[in-house]
Design an enzyme around this catalytic site. Sequence first.
Site, short mmCIF file in Angstrom:
data_model
loop_
_atom_site.label_atom_id
_atom_site.label_comp_id
_atom_site.label_asym_id
_atom_site.label_seq_id
_atom_site.Cartn_x
_atom_site.Cartn_y
_atom_site.Cartn_z
CD GLU A 175 -2.40 53.03 36.48
OE1 GLU A 175 -1.81 54.10 36.74
OE2 GLU A 175 -1.83 51.92 36.48
CG ASP B 15 -5.24 41.34 31.45
OD1 ASP B 15 -4.27 40.82 32.04
OD2 ASP B 15 -6.18 41.90 32.04
CG ASP C 107 4.83 43.78 27.97
OD1 ASP C 107 3.63 43.70 27.63
OD2 ASP C 107 5.34 43.03 28.83
CE LYS D 12 10.39 43.05 42.20
NZ LYS D 12 9.82 42.47 43.41
C1 SAM Z 1 -1.42 42.73 32.77
S1 SAM Z 1 -2.07 43.52 34.19
C2 SAM Z 1 -1.12 45.01 34.31
C3 SAM Z 1 -1.19 45.65 35.65
C4 SAM Z 1 -0.46 46.98 35.84
N1 SAM Z 1 -1.03 48.04 35.03
C5 SAM Z 1 1.03 46.86 35.60
O1 SAM Z 1 1.54 47.47 34.65
O2 SAM Z 1 1.71 46.13 36.34
C6 SAM Z 1 -3.67 44.09 33.68
C7 SAM Z 1 -4.58 44.39 34.85
O3 SAM Z 1 -5.82 44.95 34.39
C8 SAM Z 1 -6.87 44.44 35.19
N2 SAM Z 1 -8.10 44.57 34.42
C9 SAM Z 1 -8.37 44.02 33.23
N3 SAM Z 1 -9.58 44.37 32.79
C10 SAM Z 1 -10.12 45.17 33.76
C11 SAM Z 1 -11.36 45.83 33.89
N4 SAM Z 1 -12.29 45.73 32.95
N5 SAM Z 1 -11.57 46.56 35.00
C12 SAM Z 1 -10.61 46.67 35.96
N6 SAM Z 1 -9.42 46.04 35.89
C13 SAM Z 1 -9.17 45.30 34.80
C14 SAM Z 1 -6.45 43.02 35.51
O4 SAM Z 1 -7.07 42.51 36.68
C15 SAM Z 1 -4.94 43.16 35.67
O5 SAM Z 1 -4.57 43.39 37.01
#
Ligand code: SAM
Length: 241
Positions: free
Chosen positions: A72, A147, A183, A221
């Site tokens: 993941e 993101d 989303d 959540k």
């Molecule tokens: C919008 S959050 C969603 C988190 C989780 N998947 C959820 O559904 O609650 C996106 C996450 O991806 C991580 N992220 C973005 N680019 C990444 C990368 N290149 N390597 C590791 N993590 C990354 C960010 O730090 C962030 O925590």
Amino acid sequence: MTASRDKSVSSEETKGEKRIRKIRSYVLREGRLTKGQQRALEEHFPNMGLEYQEQPYDFEAIFGRKAPVVLEIGFGMGKSLAEQASIERDKDFIGIEVHKPGVGACLVLAEEYDLTNLRVINHDAVEIIDKCIPDNSLDRIQIFFPDPWHKKKHHKRRIVQTEFCQKLHKKLVKGGILHLATDWENYAEYMLEVLNPMEEFKNLSETGDYVPKPDSRPLTKFEARGQRLGHGVWDLMFSAK
Ligand SMILES: C[S@@+](CC[C@H](N)C(=O)[O-])C[C@H]1O[C@@H](n2cnc3c(N)ncnc32)[C@H](O)[C@@H]1O
């Protein structure tokens, strides 16, 4: 602008005369660790954490068994990852997250669920994919709610890009699954634009676009709240040819 000032750039590499600028898909948020996250990192990262290295990992040595491996990318606070690992104990899970408090939070849950089939990595997933993940080794790769980078000028920072998906394809076994969820409708469409034309993947949607939420993805959540507010979620699933 220098590489260090431009936050979209993680590092500057020199290959001969040619400079390659790497796009960063995240912004490193300042975030204090809670006491629980700090303790979980100290107690469990030595056993459950993997460091970035220049050679591919040996999954069988890491998990002490041969089992399907699920990766993941960007697991956030790790709620759905830990829940999934607790349900699918016959599989081994690897989560990558740059945000350290998220890694700590995931280890708190790993302890609660008494997980032995989970390892976490606190590093940029792009570099981990490039160097540490063996080819043809993953049964599933999942990227949930990446993101969205809403503004068009920032779309290049979205992690789902053709070149990155080509790399992901190399890491999947034949028939392995790439599962994405978002989303943000514009990102869902963007994902389709990237993946549908790729000959390396077959879209598993009967309608050539989205699939119903599969049971393998636990509801977060955040997502449950979104559902109550009537927000949509789009799941995309592709198999590696
Ligand atoms: C919008 S959050 C969603 C988190 C989780 N998947 C959820 O559904 O609650 C996106 C996450 O991806 C991580 N992220 C973005 N680019 C990444 C990368 N290149 N390597 C590791 N993590 C990354 C960010 O730090 C962030 O925590």
